[in-house]
Design an enzyme around this catalytic site. Structure first.
Site, mmCIF file in Angstrom:
data_model
loop_
_atom_site.group_PDB
_atom_site.id
_atom_site.type_symbol
_atom_site.label_atom_id
_atom_site.label_comp_id
_atom_site.label_asym_id
_atom_site.label_seq_id
_atom_site.Cartn_x
_atom_site.Cartn_y
_atom_site.Cartn_z
ATOM 1 N N GLU A 1 -16.609 -9.681 19.324
ATOM 2 C CA GLU A 1 -15.514 -8.999 20.020
ATOM 3 C C GLU A 1 -14.142 -9.552 19.643
ATOM 4 O OE1 GLU A 1 -17.913 -7.327 23.927
ATOM 5 O OE2 GLU A 1 -17.216 -9.396 23.991
ATOM 6 N N ASP B 1 -23.718 1.430 24.318
ATOM 7 C CA ASP B 1 -25.064 1.882 24.729
ATOM 8 C C ASP B 1 -24.941 2.646 26.045
ATOM 9 O OD1 ASP B 1 -24.744 -1.213 25.585
ATOM 10 O OD2 ASP B 1 -25.786 -0.086 27.144
HETATM 11 N N1 ADE Z 1 -22.385 -4.538 27.800
HETATM 12 C C1 ADE Z 1 -22.679 -3.565 26.925
HETATM 13 N N2 ADE Z 1 -23.778 -2.883 27.311
HETATM 14 C C2 ADE Z 1 -24.187 -3.440 28.467
HETATM 15 C C3 ADE Z 1 -25.264 -3.197 29.338
HETATM 16 N N3 ADE Z 1 -26.144 -2.211 29.105
HETATM 17 N N4 ADE Z 1 -25.383 -3.982 30.438
HETATM 18 C C4 ADE Z 1 -24.501 -4.971 30.678
HETATM 19 N N5 ADE Z 1 -23.474 -5.260 29.877
HETATM 20 C C5 ADE Z 1 -23.303 -4.495 28.776
#
Ligand code: ADE
Length: 232
Positions: free
Chosen positions: A12, A196
């Site tokens: 990041e 995601d």
């Molecule tokens: N950061 C990116 N995706 C995530 C997820 N599914 N749960 C928690 N933090 C995240």
């Protein structure tokens, strides 16, 4: 003006360090801080490591030890809203800790006495983000972010977070940074790019898109820094 830019993971902040090029390294409290001059302003970059406690340590260090006057967070998030896709940029208007639970004493989720369920992000920084987005014709979505010390990869849990906090996205640091910055009266801004959908495929999607989504977020943060240093 001294500006902090933080992420949670190396991926990041790497695009930021690559862009800024030259920096000094200061190791402190089991964390590495990169300090640099940019257009006559000081910038401190660091990744905290994952989770709320690590994020709090880094945010407080950037403010109390390094004297940062604004804090920008760049990273990735899991989508809650169905219309969010990988790579979309979201900005937090307010943030809450979804795993903070003393409901046994009659309090709402995310609340402890003398606290609040939500921490508001700084309006001026949000306005700067919106003007950058409009200059560059980049769509950004303003939403509530829910934070917890859990990687969410479960539809039911995601629905619960959505319904309990009216959140559009979730991650693992934002609300902790928000709480620390508001306590120390330092304006903060949380930007995330979707990696995601916090569902059963989340860990695969996260691994696939962490780098590309983190880069999208970092590039936007650089444009924001350019605008901030122009204003000040
Ligand atoms: N950061 C990116 N995706 C995530 C997820 N599914 N749960 C928690 N933090 C995240």
């Amino acid at each position: 003006m001294k500006i902090a830019i933080m992420g949670a993971m190396p991926e990041e902040i790497e695009p930021l360090l690559e862009y800024f090029g030259e920096y000094k390294i200061i190791d402190y409290a089991k964390n590495r801080y990169y300090t640099l001059d940019y257009k006559g302003h000081e910038i401190v970059v660091a990744y905290s490591k994952i989770g709320k406690v690590n994020a709090t340590i880094t945010a407080v260090t950037m403010i109390e030890k390094f004297g940062c006057e604004k804090l920008l967070f760049s990273g990735v998030a899991g989508a809650i809203h169905d219309d969010l896709n990988v790579g979309d940029l979201i900005i937090a208007t307010k943030l809450s800790q979804h795993d903070l639970d003393i409901t046994a004493f009659g309090h709402p989720y995310g609340f402890v006495p003398e606290g609040a369920v939500y921490e508001d992000a700084d309006r001026d920084l949000i306005d700067i983000a919106k003007s950058v987005a409009s200059d560059k014709n980049i769509p950004i979505i303003e939403t509530t972010i829910a934070t917890g010390d859990q990687f969410i990869c479960n539809q039911e849990k995601k629905e619960w977070i959505k319904n309990t906090f009216d959140a559009g996205a979730l991650e693992m640091e934002g609300a902790a940074v928000a709480l620390a910055c508001n306590a120390l009266e330092v304006p903060f801004f949380i930007l995330r790019s979707i990696s995601d959908a916090a569902d059963m495929d989340a860990s695969f999607s996260f691994d696939e898109f962490l780098e590309s989504s983190a880069k999208i977020s970092a590039q936007f943060i650089i444009s924001m820094v350019d605008k901030i240093v122009k204003i000040k």
